[in-house]
Design a protein around this motif. Sequence first.
Motif, PDB file in Angstrom:
ATOM      1  N   LEU A  53      -0.334   9.379  -2.435  1.00  0.00           N
ATOM      2  CA  LEU A  53      -1.669   8.809  -2.489  1.00  0.00           C
ATOM      3  C   LEU A  53      -1.756   7.712  -3.541  1.00  0.00           C
ATOM      4  O   LEU A  53      -2.405   6.662  -3.338  1.00  0.00           O
ATOM      5  N   GLN A  54      -1.101   7.960  -4.689  1.00  0.00           N
ATOM      6  CA  GLN A  54      -1.119   6.960  -5.759  1.00  0.00           C
ATOM      7  C   GLN A  54      -0.436   5.679  -5.302  1.00  0.00           C
ATOM      8  O   GLN A  54      -0.946   4.563  -5.551  1.00  0.00           O
ATOM      9  N   ARG A  55       0.702   5.825  -4.621  1.00  0.00           N
ATOM     10  CA  ARG A  55       1.394   4.637  -4.127  1.00  0.00           C
ATOM     11  C   ARG A  55       0.544   3.891  -3.091  1.00  0.00           C
ATOM     12  O   ARG A  55       0.499   2.666  -3.058  1.00  0.00           O
ATOM     13  N   GLY A  56      -0.125   4.687  -2.268  1.00  0.00           N
ATOM     14  CA  GLY A  56      -0.989   4.049  -1.258  1.00  0.00           C
ATOM     15  C   GLY A  56      -2.125   3.269  -1.895  1.00  0.00           C
ATOM     16  O   GLY A  56      -2.484   2.161  -1.448  1.00  0.00           O
ATOM     17  N   ARG A  57      -2.745   3.849  -2.899  1.00  0.00           N
ATOM     18  CA  ARG A  57      -3.834   3.145  -3.576  1.00  0.00           C
ATOM     19  C   ARG A  57      -3.329   1.862  -4.244  1.00  0.00           C
ATOM     20  O   ARG A  57      -3.988   0.796  -4.211  1.00  0.00           O
ATOM     21  N   ILE A 107       4.792  20.271  -3.613  1.00  0.00           N
ATOM     22  CA  ILE A 107       4.179  19.585  -2.466  1.00  0.00           C
ATOM     23  C   ILE A 107       2.942  18.812  -2.912  1.00  0.00           C
ATOM     24  O   ILE A 107       2.701  17.665  -2.506  1.00  0.00           O
ATOM     25  N   SER A 108       2.151  19.497  -3.786  1.00  0.00           N
ATOM     26  CA  SER A 108       0.949  18.831  -4.290  1.00  0.00           C
ATOM     27  C   SER A 108       1.311  17.572  -5.070  1.00  0.00           C
ATOM     28  O   SER A 108       0.651  16.523  -4.948  1.00  0.00           O
ATOM     29  N   ALA A 109       2.390  17.673  -5.882  1.00  0.00           N
ATOM     30  CA  ALA A 109       2.823  16.498  -6.643  1.00  0.00           C
ATOM     31  C   ALA A 109       3.278  15.377  -5.712  1.00  0.00           C
ATOM     32  O   ALA A 109       3.003  14.180  -5.956  1.00  0.00           O
ATOM     33  N   MET A 110       3.985  15.742  -4.650  1.00  0.00           N
ATOM     34  CA  MET A 110       4.443  14.738  -3.693  1.00  0.00           C
ATOM     35  C   MET A 110       3.263  14.060  -3.005  1.00  0.00           C
ATOM     36  O   MET A 110       3.247  12.836  -2.816  1.00  0.00           O
ATOM     37  N   ILE A 111       2.247  14.852  -2.658  1.00  0.00           N
ATOM     38  CA  ILE A 111       1.064  14.273  -2.009  1.00  0.00           C
ATOM     39  C   ILE A 111       0.338  13.336  -2.963  1.00  0.00           C
ATOM     40  O   ILE A 111      -0.079  12.231  -2.592  1.00  0.00           O
TER      41      ILE A 111
END
Length: 358
Positions: free
Chosen positions: A340-344, A332-336
């Motif tokens: 976030l990386q994609r959003g940035r 789950i942490s990896a997915m989050i």
Amino acid sequence: MFPRLLTLPSAIRASVVSVAALAAMLVPLVPVAAAAAEDDPVRWSVTPADAAGADGRRAVEHELDPGERVDEHFAVRNLSEQEITFRITAADGFFTPAGRFDILADAGASTAAGTWISAPAAVTVPAGESVVVPFSVAVPERAEPGDYAAGVTASVLSAGSAAGGASVGVESRVGFRVLTRVTGEITPAASLDSLAGDYRLSWNPLRPGEAQVSFEVVNEGNTRLVAAGAVSVGGRTVAFPEEGQQAQELLPGDRREITVEVDEVWPWGLLSATVTLAPEVLTISDTDATIAPISADAAVWAVPWPQLAILLGAGLVVWAILWRRSRSRRRISAMIDDALQRGREEGRNEMTDRVGAS
């Protein structure tokens, strides 16, 4: 005590010899069902008596000085429908490993109290009648103080068949004890030896198991003793002999192995078993003799394998659950982090496009 009443087809004790060659002795305690015809069994009893007849005693007991002699009697009762001649034997007495009293099969091998008894070699008893037989006990001048055991038996020899059809003669005996205490210094003493412990797990891992403690009681004194006491293991205590069990009597010099089972004992690894011996000193007269209790310890390994297996299994289940939860958290942490990386990246790309347009 010897059996006082015996029917040949169910004899308790027998010495078997070949009719063709009387020198060939076989094993004692051989069943004698073929020793007498079923329609004409030989039955008899032998009991201590006075000159008038049986007097109710179960054994002949005397306290005598060295060199002293006492005259006694016993009654042989023939319960059969035929006249019988019984052979009379006196021999040293002993206790079997199971604690039952017996006398030497070969009276000639006697070296102690059996040689002190003088009795007729045989007695003939008419059918359905009793005959009182006199005998005497004479203590040697140099006899050591203490307790001595012997026995007197009346026996018959009858024909029978052994395995393979061979003809045998079966000697069946019935008798009573003759116990003599020679006066002098009475020194009762006992000890414990060869202690060992074992543990049996319960099939149910949620239930306690059973400890088994074995030991030898040694009569080191010159009096008869009855072995009694208690065994304690893991907080549980069991007395011996248990109610209903045969008392374990020991003659001077005897040693007897005793095993006591203690139930409801939890397997806590290394357990300590304590044997406490409080022997009873048997007396013929009013002599007051006691022995202080004796204690000894033994180690009993009680490894709780089923319980350990359950704990191990439970531990593996808990570990698997925690591992799966930890793995799920990491996923789950990896997915989050990925979101976030994609959003940035999308934000940076959008800003770049706006700057280029202006």
